[in-house]
Design an enzyme around this catalytic site. Structure first.
Site, PDB file in Angstrom:
ATOM      1  N   PRO A 294       0.828  -1.215   0.000  1.00 34.71           N
ATOM      2  CA  PRO A 294       0.000   0.000   0.000  1.00 34.71           C
ATOM      3  C   PRO A 294       0.862   1.266   0.000  1.00 34.71           C
ATOM      4  O   PRO A 294       1.846   1.341   0.732  1.00 34.71           O
ATOM      5  CB  PRO A 294      -0.791  -0.112   1.307  1.00 34.71           C
ATOM      6  N   ARG A 337      -2.843  15.489 -10.493  1.00 33.78           N
ATOM      7  CA  ARG A 337      -3.757  14.345 -10.642  1.00 33.78           C
ATOM      8  C   ARG A 337      -5.080  14.724 -11.301  1.00 33.78           C
ATOM      9  O   ARG A 337      -5.666  13.936 -12.031  1.00 33.78           O
ATOM     10  CB  ARG A 337      -4.002  13.667  -9.293  1.00 33.78           C
ATOM     11  N   CYS A 368      -0.110  28.528 -16.735  1.00 36.35           N
ATOM     12  CA  CYS A 368      -0.629  29.023 -18.009  1.00 36.35           C
ATOM     13  C   CYS A 368      -1.259  27.920 -18.845  1.00 36.35           C
ATOM     14  O   CYS A 368      -0.806  27.627 -19.955  1.00 36.35           O
ATOM     15  CB  CYS A 368       0.499  29.708 -18.768  1.00 36.35           C
ATOM     16  N   TYR A 398       0.928  10.931  -4.313  1.00 36.29           N
ATOM     17  CA  TYR A 398       1.048  11.376  -5.702  1.00 36.29           C
ATOM     18  C   TYR A 398       0.754  12.871  -5.855  1.00 36.29           C
ATOM     19  O   TYR A 398       0.267  13.318  -6.887  1.00 36.29           O
ATOM     20  CB  TYR A 398       0.159  10.511  -6.628  1.00 36.29           C
TER      21      TYR A 398
HETATM   22  C1  LIG Z   1       2.013   2.192  -7.423  1.00 34.98           C
HETATM   23  C2  LIG Z   1       2.316   0.840  -6.931  1.00 34.98           C
HETATM   24  C3  LIG Z   1       1.907   0.461  -5.653  1.00 34.98           C
HETATM   25  C4  LIG Z   1       1.124   1.365  -4.725  1.00 34.98           C
HETATM   26  O1  LIG Z   1      -0.135   1.682  -5.196  1.00 34.98           O
HETATM   27  P1  LIG Z   1      -1.120   2.498  -4.235  1.00 34.98           P
HETATM   28  O2  LIG Z   1      -2.333   2.728  -5.047  1.00 34.98           O
HETATM   29  O3  LIG Z   1      -0.430   3.762  -3.883  1.00 34.98           O
HETATM   30  O4  LIG Z   1      -1.370   1.639  -3.046  1.00 34.98           O
HETATM   31  C5  LIG Z   1       2.251  -0.791  -5.217  1.00 34.98           C
HETATM   32  N1  LIG Z   1       2.953  -1.642  -6.002  1.00 34.98           N
HETATM   33  C6  LIG Z   1       3.363  -1.309  -7.227  1.00 34.98           C
HETATM   34  C7  LIG Z   1       4.147  -2.277  -8.029  1.00 34.98           C
HETATM   35  C8  LIG Z   1       3.059  -0.063  -7.747  1.00 34.98           C
HETATM   36  O5  LIG Z   1       3.456   0.254  -8.976  1.00 34.98           O
END
Ligand SMILES: *Cc1c(COP(=O)(O)O)cnc(C)c1O
Length: 439
Positions: A294, A337, A368, A398
């Site tokens: 996570p 995002r 801009c 992010y």
């Molecule tokens: C981005 C990513 C995560 C984390 O994803 P979340 O949505 O931030 O939990 C875990 N493993 C891999 C391989 C990723 O690319």
């Protein structure tokens, strides 16, 4: 709207406070825009995910690897080290942060679909716990690096189990037509297994999948677990030995809006355990060491961005409805995002109560581009004026990590707040920093 704010956010006379410090004081002391990070909430989430994994899978479970790409700095890596969970990095830069924080190398997992020879060499040299191999090229590179350092490197293979996760196209990662991993369906996953077995310097520990991000239903995770475990069974059938590890990735959804119901660790882990147990029973396999990754679910809810309103403008749309444009002192450089994949956020006027009626509003930045939008449509008080502070919750993941210098706007600082004390852990960029790259 309590579910979108971190644990130590409270409101008094309509003004936002973090750990007892008012938005007005935070803005005065640290300027705007700034990411404010609820340190106690972060530490607590990291620990809770860790204990939920062990609660569901026992003391012998794998690791919770925090996905560093969501947000990483040296101080946060130290908190993670103290919390006992692992760290997933996917570039040499993220690995350098882990090293600077003296993060225990055996709890580092290295990801990425195009790790360079240099990145792989450095990871092997440091002795990272696991490298997740994403291509046949990388298997060769890992073997060469391990040979050069006289080491045996533990790896997982990243598989694409062919799952259409219900999330935005840019953050779904496990259907067939993606850049990541070895496809099970096409046979390339099995080719990778055979390739790994050619190298005595590599120890294949098991398989990995990450199906996408900001996912709210457990079904897709269960399906991924089922397909990976079927693949573990195929390996056992062929080679008469069971691989010990399974990594089911991250992607657990959080609340950006009040209406979002976050996937909580106490729901996710028992559900994963049930799916893993069922699939292992079906194939007569021992339950492997299960890891998860996570990122968003740990850091996302722990930060909010504080902006100052600079200008407002009322327009009449073609439909005849009014819209209030509220320009803040950041925008797509600190939160890409919304323009990147239509992410949704909420916001409040953080410095005061307003009794005024609300109107359809759009929160925009200072860049801009017409697409420089933080929040496309939100009901905000009509009396929102320049000088007001606007707080956008759940920007921890992010946000700062995807920040840019577009328009030569210095990137905002990250300020950690704990027990009534606020301190800068990533300082604000300066114009000198920006000019410093010009030769
Ligand atoms: C981005 C990513 C995560 C984390 O994803 P979340 O949505 O931030 O939990 C875990 N493993 C891999 C391989 C990723 O690319």
């Amino acid at each position: 709207m309590s579910n979108v704010w971190s644990t130590n956010v409270s409101f008094s006379n309509g003004e936002l406070h973090l750990s007892g410090i008012s938005a007005t004081v935070l803005a005065k002391d640290f300027g705007t825009p700034t990411f404010f990070l609820d340190e106690d909430d972060f530490r607590n989430r990291a620990k809770t995910w860790g204990s939920a994994l062990n609660g569901a899978f026992g003391a012998d479970a794998g690791h919770v690897y925090y996905a560093g790409k969501a947000f990483l700095c040296v101080e946060v890596a130290r908190w993670l080290a103290e919390s006992g969970i692992g760290l997933d990095v996917c570039t040499g830069g993220e690995l350098a942060v882990a090293v600077a924080a003296k993060f225990p190398v055996e709890r580092i997992e290295v990801h990425g679909n195009n790790k360079s020879v240099a990145e792989i060499n450095e990871a092997v040299r440091l002795g990272v716990g696991t490298i997740v191999a994403d291509s046949l090229f990388e298997i060769e590179r890992i073997a060469n690096a391990a040979k050069a350092h006289g080491k045996k490197q533990r790896i997982l293979l990243r598989l694409t189990p062919g799952i259409e996760a219900h999330t935005h196209e840019s953050i779904a990662t496990a259907h067939e037509d993606v850049k990541f991993g070895f496809s099970i369906a096409s046979g390339s996953a099995w080719d990778a297994v055979l390739a790994v077995r050619e190298h005595s310097e590599i120890e294949l520990r098991g398989f990995h999948s990450h199906i996408g991000s900001q996912i709210f239903s457990m079904d897709a995770f269960d399906t991924a677990a089922d397909r990976l475990i079927a693949f573990l069974a195929r390996y056992r059938d062929e080679f008469k030995v069971e691989l010990p590890e399974l990594d089911l990735g991250g992607g657990y959804g959080i609340s950006y809006l009040e209406s979002d119901e976050a996937l909580l660790p106490e729901v996710v882990l028992p559900s994963l355990h049930k799916a893993v147990q069922a699939a292992c029973a079906k194939h007569n396999l021992k339950i492997p060491k299960v890891s998860i990754e996570p990122g968003r679910a740990i850091v996302g809810p722990t930060m909010f961005t504080l902006y100052e309103v600079g200008t407002t403008k009322k327009v009449v749309r073609e439909s005849g409805e009014a819209r209030n444009y509220i320009s803040v002192d950041g925008g797509m450089s600190d939160n890409i995002r919304t323009s990147l994949y239509g992410a949704v956020y909420t916001a409040i006027i953080a410095n005061r109560q307003s009794a005024a009626p609300t109107t359809s509003s759009r929160v925009v930045g200072k860049h801009c581009e017409t697409g420089d939008i933080v929040i496309s449509d939100i009901a905000l008080a009509v009396d929102c004026v320049p000088g007001d502070l606007l707080a956008v919750p759940a920007t921890g993941a992010y946000g700062r990590s995807m920040a840019s210098n577009y328009n030569h706007v210095p990137r905002p600082p990250v300020v950690a707040v704990s027990k009534g004390k606020a301190r800068v852990i990533v300082r604000r960029e300066t114009e000198a920093d920006l000019l410093g790259l010009d030769v």
